[in-house]
Design an enzyme around this catalytic site. Sequence first.
Site, PDB file in Angstrom:
ATOM      1  N   ASP A 147       0.862  -1.174   0.000  1.00 16.21           N
ATOM      2  CA  ASP A 147       0.000   0.000   0.000  1.00 16.21           C
ATOM      3  C   ASP A 147       0.909   1.238   0.000  1.00 16.21           C
ATOM      4  O   ASP A 147       2.131   1.143   0.195  1.00 16.21           O
ATOM      5  CB  ASP A 147      -0.968  -0.008   1.189  1.00 16.21           C
ATOM      6  CG  ASP A 147      -2.203   0.856   0.896  1.00 16.21           C
ATOM      7  OD1 ASP A 147      -2.117   1.739   0.020  1.00 16.21           O
ATOM      8  OD2 ASP A 147      -3.249   0.657   1.541  1.00 16.21           O
TER       9      ASP A 147
HETATM   10  C1  NOJ Z   1      -3.919   3.992   0.074  1.00 14.55           C
HETATM   11  C2  NOJ Z   1      -5.111   3.094   0.173  1.00 14.55           C
HETATM   12  O1  NOJ Z   1      -5.091   2.391   1.398  1.00 14.55           O
HETATM   13  C3  NOJ Z   1      -5.238   2.095  -0.959  1.00 14.55           C
HETATM   14  O2  NOJ Z   1      -6.491   1.479  -0.853  1.00 14.55           O
HETATM   15  C4  NOJ Z   1      -5.051   2.759  -2.281  1.00 14.55           C
HETATM   16  O3  NOJ Z   1      -5.186   1.809  -3.316  1.00 14.55           O
HETATM   17  C5  NOJ Z   1      -3.690   3.423  -2.319  1.00 14.55           C
HETATM   18  N1  NOJ Z   1      -3.594   4.422  -1.261  1.00 14.55           N
HETATM   19  C6  NOJ Z   1      -3.387   4.065  -3.659  1.00 14.55           C
HETATM   20  O4  NOJ Z   1      -4.129   5.193  -3.845  1.00 14.55           O
END
Ligand code: NOJ
Length: 726
Positions: free
Chosen positions: A284
Amino acid sequence: MEKKIKSLLDRMTLEEKAGQLQQCGPSIVGAFDVDFEELVNMAYDGRISGEEFQRLMSTAEQDYHESELRAGRIGSYNGISDAKIVNRLQKIAVEETRLGIPLLFGYDVLHGYRTVTPIPLGESCAWDPDLWERTARMSAEEAGAGGIHMTFAPMVDVSKDARWGRISEGAGEDAYLNAKYGVAKVKGFQGSSLKEPDTMIACVKHFAGYGAVESGRDYNRVDLSPQKLYEEYLPPYEACVRAGARAVMPAFNDLDGVPCTINQWLLRKVLREDWQFDGMTISDANAIAECVEHGIAADRRDAAAKALLAGVDMDMTSDCYSQHVVHLVEEGILPEEVLDQAVGNILRIKMELGLFEHPFRTDEEKEKKTILKPEFRATARKAAEESMVLLENSGILPLRTECRIALSGELAGIRSEMSGTWAIKCSGEDCVSIADACAQRRIEYETYTEEEIIRCDSVEELFQGYDVILAAVGEKKNQSGEAASRTDLALAPIQKKMLERLAKSGRPVVAVIFNGRPLAIPELKGQAQAILEAWHPGVEAGNAILNILFGTVNPSGKLTTTFPHAVGECPVYYDHIRTGRPAGRSKFTSKYLDVPSEPVYPFGYGLSYTAYTYSDLEIAERKESVTVSVKVKNVGDVDGMEIVQCYFHDPVALRVRPVKKLIDFVKTPLSAGEEKRVVFEIPKEKLGYYDPQMRFVVEAGEYEFFVGGNSSDCLVCRTNLCGLSN
Ligand code: NOJ
């Protein structure tokens, strides 16, 4: 393919290998009179609107790190949604880097790209896997035309806690439903061949247990018993992986003390070994670096080593891999085979997408022709209609065509609030508000803000000429989603005051709620003659709402999340474990003193303009399965769609079992007066659970099966099942 991967790896330098692992997000470098931070603060203070902020962001000059790209130090980009830019960067990658390896473009396409459909929690209330797949196909076609190869979706984090803002991004509180939803999304996103430009890799997230963050606070810890993890949280991710999802994102949270980003057991044992996953994993955003803050890595270099060893192939934007992996291999801390494995997983995905042969899957012309196609809008409207849940109706709905409407509450008119969380590409102008839809249909209406209603001298006078008042209340889109946990699930005070006044107007009130989570609104049924749960319905919001309110569409959505009386009950959900003192009238039973034990609206609940009766529940045992069937009748005078739900319970077991568990469902059309027998064929395997030694058991003995139109109101039948194999 494996040979091609091997021969590429043989030709790659360590730097180029590390480059493939790097996902880069463009940074904003200028084009403002004020600096970026100040701009954010201005938006925060309300000095510029969210819309203006979005507009500035989308026109701002960005830094795509092209010199690093040319040097082979970038393997993927995140957050670029423009075919022209995508192709420009791709051209650099394939023509100007030493090995010409194409780039992979990732983006958060959770519920539509530009043609935004209801938020996932809303769409899950349609209980319709075909619809879920169709909307995902549409997203892939549209996002594909925008240059996207991978979506960070579906999110299949089971969430039983309304305080958690990200409950909006998944299919609610039930594991089975999340699995069904996730599988449909994977199929829809990935289509029948990834080589087709209208497909995207599905990246299942957030692996694992993110929906169980303690106290519903985002990014918080997760502590789950192995049984709970395996029975209630892992099944949806596993179902998606087995359905062929090609990417998985480990969650931000720790799992029993080990952050998922460096969790070898989770990523190597469970994912790769047990589930035979052979796609790619991506951290993430910034999650590898955050392992330092977690207190599980000494520094970013240590975090990079730990994440790669655990099996995280791509680093989403933290730069830990790009800065440290080469040295880690050179110093012998990280075996080169581990690096090769990660690079191989990424190259395989690029090959599966056909990017080596066709790196340019779109162009500006195609993008223009595809975005917001009329047929996409029609699908978005259908999805919104199927997602809405009629919570109350004293008979005021459906409305008569010629009625005069007072639209109250600002949410009736703010287009940009209709899209909900993660609708990055969608602008307010794409959305139809309730007011827009009224205007287009030449309905007689007038709008009133909360303040106007609260301050007016006489509500009776103000609303004298109207047949009905529509009260638009609930949450704005930034009140749910990531980093939007709340300790208060009630309506905003200004909305409450407005509703109190409306209730005294002498006119019937129909409340339409927009929200990304279940709200604590027990008082609302005393103030409104009807309540329509609209969620954040997407671009076709106003049209879908009016179609339901005027009866062009008979509502059929059912809740996938329980509505509590008060935040203090959270987490509250239907499939809770039995206690030794089930809630009753006597004092020493498991309940709260100040709220009823039954939720305001239970899981699976939703009304229609017709009514259904259930009868003749029958059970028949087969060798490997159980057949449960029931007669369902439409006893009203309009045609409808009923979501027939089948639950079960194991009354005596080796571990205490939930009071009820959803095991199957069918959504079926029933015309007025029609009766049919609905049949569920349930493999006995689905009755199993993990015993105290973590052995999966399917016991012989007594079972209860429940069938009904919601989790609280079911016919029940007890039966003895034998011949179950363990
Ligand atoms: C953080 C989020 O937790 C995740 O769900 C997302 O895909 C990513 N950022 C990318 O934007």
